[in-house]
Design a protein around this motif. Sequence first.
Motif, PDB file in Angstrom:
ATOM      1  N   ILE A  94       0.835  -1.207   0.000  1.00 45.31           N
ATOM      2  CA  ILE A  94       0.000   0.000   0.000  1.00 45.31           C
ATOM      3  C   ILE A  94       0.867   1.253   0.000  1.00 45.31           C
ATOM      4  CG2 ILE A  94      -1.631   1.358   1.394  1.00 45.31           C
ATOM      5  CD1 ILE A  94      -2.860  -1.354   2.263  1.00 45.31           C
ATOM      6  N   LEU A  97       2.251   2.177  -3.370  1.00 44.70           N
ATOM      7  CA  LEU A  97       1.347   2.622  -4.426  1.00 44.70           C
ATOM      8  C   LEU A  97       1.681   4.059  -4.820  1.00 44.70           C
ATOM      9  CD1 LEU A  97      -2.105   1.290  -3.140  1.00 44.70           C
ATOM     10  CD2 LEU A  97      -0.878   0.498  -5.168  1.00 44.70           C
ATOM     11  N   LYS A  99       1.602   7.765  -5.257  1.00 41.83           N
ATOM     12  CA  LYS A  99       0.876   8.746  -4.466  1.00 41.83           C
ATOM     13  C   LYS A  99       0.245   9.796  -5.367  1.00 41.83           C
ATOM     14  CE  LYS A  99       1.423  11.927  -0.573  1.00 41.83           C
ATOM     15  NZ  LYS A  99       2.363  12.611   0.327  1.00 41.83           N
ATOM     16  N   ASP A 343     -10.297   2.165  -2.191  1.00 43.50           N
ATOM     17  CA  ASP A 343      -9.500   2.731  -3.279  1.00 43.50           C
ATOM     18  C   ASP A 343      -8.136   2.046  -3.352  1.00 43.50           C
ATOM     19  OD1 ASP A 343      -9.036   4.707  -5.351  1.00 43.50           O
ATOM     20  OD2 ASP A 343      -7.691   5.693  -3.954  1.00 43.50           O
ATOM     21  N   GLN A 344      -7.521   1.828  -2.195  1.00 42.93           N
ATOM     22  CA  GLN A 344      -6.229   1.138  -2.154  1.00 42.93           C
ATOM     23  C   GLN A 344      -6.362  -0.291  -2.666  1.00 42.93           C
ATOM     24  OE1 GLN A 344      -5.247   1.560   1.984  1.00 42.93           O
ATOM     25  NE2 GLN A 344      -4.290   3.561   1.718  1.00 42.93           N
ATOM     26  N   LYS A 347      -6.563  -0.305  -6.415  1.00 45.52           N
ATOM     27  CA  LYS A 347      -5.255  -0.017  -7.025  1.00 45.52           C
ATOM     28  C   LYS A 347      -4.337  -1.228  -6.939  1.00 45.52           C
ATOM     29  CE  LYS A 347      -5.348   4.979  -6.279  1.00 45.52           C
ATOM     30  NZ  LYS A 347      -4.844   6.101  -5.443  1.00 45.52           N
TER      31      LYS A 347
END
Length: 352
Positions: A94, A97, A99, A343-344, A347
């Motif tokens: 996470i 990911l 930014k 959302d994470q 992704k």
Amino acid sequence: MLDKLTAIEAKYSQIEARLAAPETYDDPAKVAKLNKEQSELQPLVETFRTYRRTLEARDQARELMSDSEMKELAQEEYSQAMEDIPKLERELQILLLPKDPNDDKNVIVEIRAGVGGEEAALFAHSLYRMYSMYAESQRWHCEVDSASETELGGIKEITFTIEGTGAFSRLKFESGVHRVQRVPETESGGRVHTSTVTVAVLPEMESADVRLNPADIEMQVFRSSGAGGQHVNKTSSAVRLIHKPTGTVVECQQERSQFQNRDKAMRILASRLYEAEQEKISSEYTAQRRSQVGSGMRNERIRTYNFPQGRVTDHRIGLTLYKIDSVMDGGLDELIDALAAADQAEKLKQQE
């Protein structure tokens, strides 16, 4: 992943060394930049170091399990390490990911009454109150840029700026259509009405962040309306900017001087044009596969506030909370945390 993390840790160590060097402090701008880079990398580096220590603890415990005297303790440490490792790996994924470059920016929030007449305007006021109370709970600063009110205390439309670290990262999921179901104050028969309000959350942009040709902008000045005292009513301090190529119109009338209103209006205009360009890019790249969370499409019904049942439902993630009073008083963290987590997850899924 380990090679990438090792390289990031090395960069972090270099930043620490540069910050420890006395000559660095001859350049305040450089110090500020290094401190910002360090703070951005710190959570990832600290988690990576914890992860590495946990791997070492696992290996040591595995070796000690062959010792009869240490076996029980080693087994306990080994089990704990094996439990912690996947959690840390998930956390690292996470943190790695990409930014959102706008996450640390202030936000410009635009709320407009939609379907429902006066009741929609009253709910628009309720949403403004909700966001301003949330901003207060985060110790952010909230300031109205322009507003159009109704006689009954509702809001036809309002634009306000929220200044604070990470404001956009927390509020960016609020863009969309908010639906309310309740008995309006103007309803004598006790019937539940359904109304809608549109919310747009834009990262605040400086005019330098977006290409603005002065020849494309027409500026008009006028006298502010509404509350504000004699100064507001007697001086043409309010500013209206019209971006001729797109027809975008921005007004700002809350400041006392024309210059201050123009400066704010330019930032709002830059933010709107930036958002329009991002939506265009997003629609081109995600026409085949659009993420439900974080798409920011303003025509999507994202949330329903049902007052008779005391519930708030976010339709993007199927989350229902039976605490509408708390939410309307600015208690948004549970909703925002769930949206950020979804959302994470999306992704991470796209990276697989």
